[in-house]
Design a protein around this motif. Sequence first.
Motif, PDB file in Angstrom:
ATOM      1  N   VAL A  73       0.835  -1.186   0.000  1.00 36.81           N
ATOM      2  CA  VAL A  73       0.000   0.000   0.000  1.00 36.81           C
ATOM      3  C   VAL A  73       0.868   1.232   0.000  1.00 36.81           C
ATOM      4  CG1 VAL A  73      -1.650  -1.246   1.360  1.00 36.81           C
ATOM      5  CG2 VAL A  73      -0.162   0.338   2.483  1.00 36.81           C
ATOM      6  N   GLY A  74       0.211   2.367   0.023  1.00 33.71           N
ATOM      7  CA  GLY A  74       0.936   3.625   0.024  1.00 33.71           C
ATOM      8  C   GLY A  74       1.565   3.916   1.355  1.00 33.71           C
ATOM      9  N   ILE A  75       1.860   5.142   1.564  1.00 32.90           N
ATOM     10  CA  ILE A  75       2.597   5.602   2.714  1.00 32.90           C
ATOM     11  C   ILE A  75       1.938   5.252   4.034  1.00 32.90           C
ATOM     12  CG2 ILE A  75       1.413   7.781   2.545  1.00 32.90           C
ATOM     13  CD1 ILE A  75       3.744   9.158   3.667  1.00 32.90           C
ATOM     14  N   PRO A  76       2.719   4.866   5.022  1.00 30.71           N
ATOM     15  CA  PRO A  76       2.191   4.706   6.352  1.00 30.71           C
ATOM     16  C   PRO A  76       1.847   6.054   6.966  1.00 30.71           C
ATOM     17  CG  PRO A  76       4.298   3.597   6.077  1.00 30.71           C
ATOM     18  CD  PRO A  76       4.081   4.473   4.899  1.00 30.71           C
ATOM     19  N   ALA A  77       1.058   6.027   8.003  1.00 30.11           N
ATOM     20  CA  ALA A  77       0.710   7.281   8.645  1.00 30.11           C
ATOM     21  C   ALA A  77       0.805   7.158  10.141  1.00 30.11           C
ATOM     22  CB  ALA A  77      -0.689   7.705   8.222  1.00 30.11           C
ATOM     23  N   CYS A  78      -0.071   7.831  10.845  1.00 33.59           N
ATOM     24  CA  CYS A  78       0.013   7.913  12.291  1.00 33.59           C
ATOM     25  C   CYS A  78      -0.366   6.593  12.935  1.00 33.59           C
ATOM     26  CB  CYS A  78      -0.904   9.020  12.773  1.00 33.59           C
ATOM     27  SG  CYS A  78      -0.792   9.343  14.515  1.00 33.59           S
ATOM     28  N   ALA A 117      -3.694  14.808  16.851  1.00 28.83           N
ATOM     29  CA  ALA A 117      -4.641  15.846  17.231  1.00 28.83           C
ATOM     30  C   ALA A 117      -5.921  15.714  16.430  1.00 28.83           C
ATOM     31  CB  ALA A 117      -4.015  17.221  17.015  1.00 28.83           C
ATOM     32  N   ALA A 118      -6.987  16.302  16.971  1.00 27.24           N
ATOM     33  CA  ALA A 118      -8.307  16.160  16.350  1.00 27.24           C
ATOM     34  C   ALA A 118      -8.353  16.740  14.947  1.00 27.24           C
ATOM     35  CB  ALA A 118      -9.352  16.831  17.239  1.00 27.24           C
ATOM     36  N   GLU A 119      -7.551  17.790  14.687  1.00 26.55           N
ATOM     37  CA  GLU A 119      -7.608  18.414  13.374  1.00 26.55           C
ATOM     38  C   GLU A 119      -6.764  17.684  12.341  1.00 26.55           C
ATOM     39  OE1 GLU A 119      -4.506  20.695  15.867  1.00 26.55           O
ATOM     40  OE2 GLU A 119      -6.423  19.658  16.139  1.00 26.55           O
ATOM     41  N   GLY A 120      -6.213  16.504  12.697  1.00 23.19           N
ATOM     42  CA  GLY A 120      -5.458  15.727  11.737  1.00 23.19           C
ATOM     43  C   GLY A 120      -4.002  16.107  11.649  1.00 23.19           C
ATOM     44  N   THR A 121      -3.455  16.717  12.678  1.00 24.02           N
ATOM     45  CA  THR A 121      -2.038  17.052  12.728  1.00 24.02           C
ATOM     46  C   THR A 121      -1.386  16.263  13.854  1.00 24.02           C
ATOM     47  OG1 THR A 121      -2.433  19.276  11.887  1.00 24.02           O
ATOM     48  CG2 THR A 121      -0.363  18.912  13.049  1.00 24.02           C
ATOM     49  N   LEU A 122      -0.260  15.649  13.578  1.00 24.73           N
ATOM     50  CA  LEU A 122       0.435  14.877  14.590  1.00 24.73           C
ATOM     51  C   LEU A 122       0.851  15.783  15.739  1.00 24.73           C
ATOM     52  CD1 LEU A 122       1.571  11.994  15.153  1.00 24.73           C
ATOM     53  CD2 LEU A 122       3.735  12.822  14.205  1.00 24.73           C
ATOM     54  N   ALA A 123       0.468  15.409  16.951  1.00 20.43           N
ATOM     55  CA  ALA A 123       0.741  16.230  18.123  1.00 20.43           C
ATOM     56  C   ALA A 123       1.964  15.719  18.865  1.00 20.43           C
ATOM     57  CB  ALA A 123      -0.468  16.230  19.062  1.00 20.43           C
ATOM     58  N   LEU A 139       6.591  14.212  17.008  1.00 24.16           N
ATOM     59  CA  LEU A 139       6.409  13.758  18.385  1.00 24.16           C
ATOM     60  C   LEU A 139       7.346  14.447  19.370  1.00 24.16           C
ATOM     61  CD1 LEU A 139       6.118   9.891  17.761  1.00 24.16           C
ATOM     62  CD2 LEU A 139       4.247  11.481  18.249  1.00 24.16           C
ATOM     63  N   TYR A 140       8.563  14.764  18.899  1.00 20.65           N
ATOM     64  CA  TYR A 140       9.596  15.334  19.778  1.00 20.65           C
ATOM     65  C   TYR A 140      10.259  16.557  19.121  1.00 20.65           C
ATOM     66  CZ  TYR A 140       9.331  10.483  21.525  1.00 20.65           C
ATOM     67  OH  TYR A 140       8.915   9.253  21.983  1.00 20.65           O
ATOM     68  N   HIS A 152      -2.421  12.260   7.950  1.00 28.25           N
ATOM     69  CA  HIS A 152      -2.383  13.427   8.822  1.00 28.25           C
ATOM     70  C   HIS A 152      -1.238  14.339   8.389  1.00 28.25           C
ATOM     71  CE1 HIS A 152       0.483  10.518  10.417  1.00 28.25           C
ATOM     72  NE2 HIS A 152       1.178  11.562  10.836  1.00 28.25           N
ATOM     73  N   ARG A 153      -1.286  15.558   8.833  1.00 27.26           N
ATOM     74  CA  ARG A 153      -0.204  16.512   8.594  1.00 27.26           C
ATOM     75  C   ARG A 153       0.826  16.400   9.715  1.00 27.26           C
ATOM     76  NH1 ARG A 153      -0.744  20.991   5.612  1.00 27.26           N
ATOM     77  NH2 ARG A 153       0.162  22.294   7.249  1.00 27.26           N
ATOM     78  N   ILE A 154       2.063  16.792   9.401  1.00 22.35           N
ATOM     79  CA  ILE A 154       3.117  16.891  10.408  1.00 22.35           C
ATOM     80  C   ILE A 154       3.727  18.282  10.309  1.00 22.35           C
ATOM     81  CG2 ILE A 154       5.319  15.998  11.244  1.00 22.35           C
ATOM     82  CD1 ILE A 154       4.595  13.296  10.082  1.00 22.35           C
TER      83      ILE A 154
END
Length: 525
Positions: free
Chosen positions: A26-31, A38-44, A248-249, A448-450
């Motif tokens: 499959v394509g790219i892995p994600a979160c 985060a709820a808005e789809g951005t890695l917190a 994450l960091y 998600h966005r980073i």
Amino acid sequence: MYSRRHPSTARRRAALFAAAAGLLLVGIPACSPKSSQAAEGTLAALPSSDEARLRTYYEQDPKWRKCGAPGFECATLKAPLDYDKPSAGDIDLAVSRKKATGPGKRLGSLLVNPGGPGGSAIGYLQGYAGIGYPKEVRARYDMVAVDPRGVARSAPVTCLDGKQMDAYTQTDVTPDDRGEQKKLTAAFATFAKGCETKDRTSRRVLPHVSTVEAARDMDLVRAAVGDKKLNYVGASYGTFLGATYAGLYPERVGRFVLDGAMDPSLPARELNEQQTAGFETAFQSFAKDCVARSGCPLGTGTPHQAGQRLKSFFTEVDAAPLATGDADGRKLGESLATTGVIAAMYDEGAWPQLREALTAAMTKRDGSGLLALSDSYYERDADGKYANLMFANAAVNCLDQPPAFTSPKEVEEALPAFEKASPVFGAGLAWSALNCASWPVKATGEAHRITAEGAAPIVVVGTTRDPATPYPWAKALAAQLSSGRLLTYDGDGHTAYGRGSDCIDGAIDTYLVSGTPPRDGKRCS
């Protein structure tokens, strides 16, 4: 889908790590864990209390021992199987390093990852990075690698034996009727079941090989080598792993290079379709070069006409596979032939080998050359044994995002878009993206966005005619990252660093050694 790994450098330099990429899925892995998204789809970013909660893992003192070639050391670190439930037990992470050679003040450790998912970082370190990175970089950094969880030496996922993999890799991925569709979906189901049942290690680790978990493991490595910040060079999928760490960091980001970048904000189907277009772009570049040469096996004329001839050849070997002289009796059908061609798209240095292999196959009905390219891509050795690249690739991808497709009907509906993206490879790549529909573990992540707010400058490198990680992905990731700096290589092949551009190499080496990143938008050729 086809994996995203640093290309084989063996064609350019002696004794380098073979990383030609591995077929899949499959394509790219994600979160991964929902708590880090985060709820808005951005890695917190993870809370500062996380390290204290995992203190015993962060306070490990690795016992280094000599291993591999002279100058290399290895150790084992413990990591929680489940970061949300550390009491569930541990897994062992294999780590290797080669200390800075000097002269000059040591700058810390430089962690490297060749991509995949599924590529062995230790194999890459000991076969290439630890001896092939520029002297000025190796002089100032301890070169370090950790095989991600599920990969090679770190609790590896295992799915099928050699004979079963031979059958799997020969499965027709352009089914012509319902019967062939059933055979393809059965092959995917057999592969998936094998990953869950082949051995105890696979069964135990399969729900815990996400990219987020692997990124958290990287922070344990950072602590174990005594660095306050992580310095990192990641290629291909390694860019997603590195970007995830940064998300994450962010405060622990040191000097970061993400080469052959991926866009984490795209869902699996879009990533598969865009990667399909990337392979078409790369093929058109190869074809343009080929038809201008005397004796091109794809004839004369336009690159488009060359593509039509190649597609006709694939149809021919689908109906009548070619002899290869293989000791195990394998013949070259459409699937292996396609993989052989795609393998050569990762590095323009392989184009002469591909021309020779196509000439033998198309004029002499000798499929041995294309089979050799396919075997190198799958990491199949002469004894018929496969590295775990293919297994880990599927395990990570299928956990990181929901499937691109869940049924043959969905693939059929998407075929026009995929065939528009690539008249040559579109159908096969669309059907290949059905593999995660049978996966025994439910995906834990999504696109998600980073942004990694607060991180130090991160250099994002994109190659304009990259087959596996299309150039728009690098532009997208650089734009997402709050401190992203886009560095562009106008050229062919997968990734850019160490591929012969003095402009690219000089910009990255200067950044790693002096800390001065290239200006955003810098272009090289």
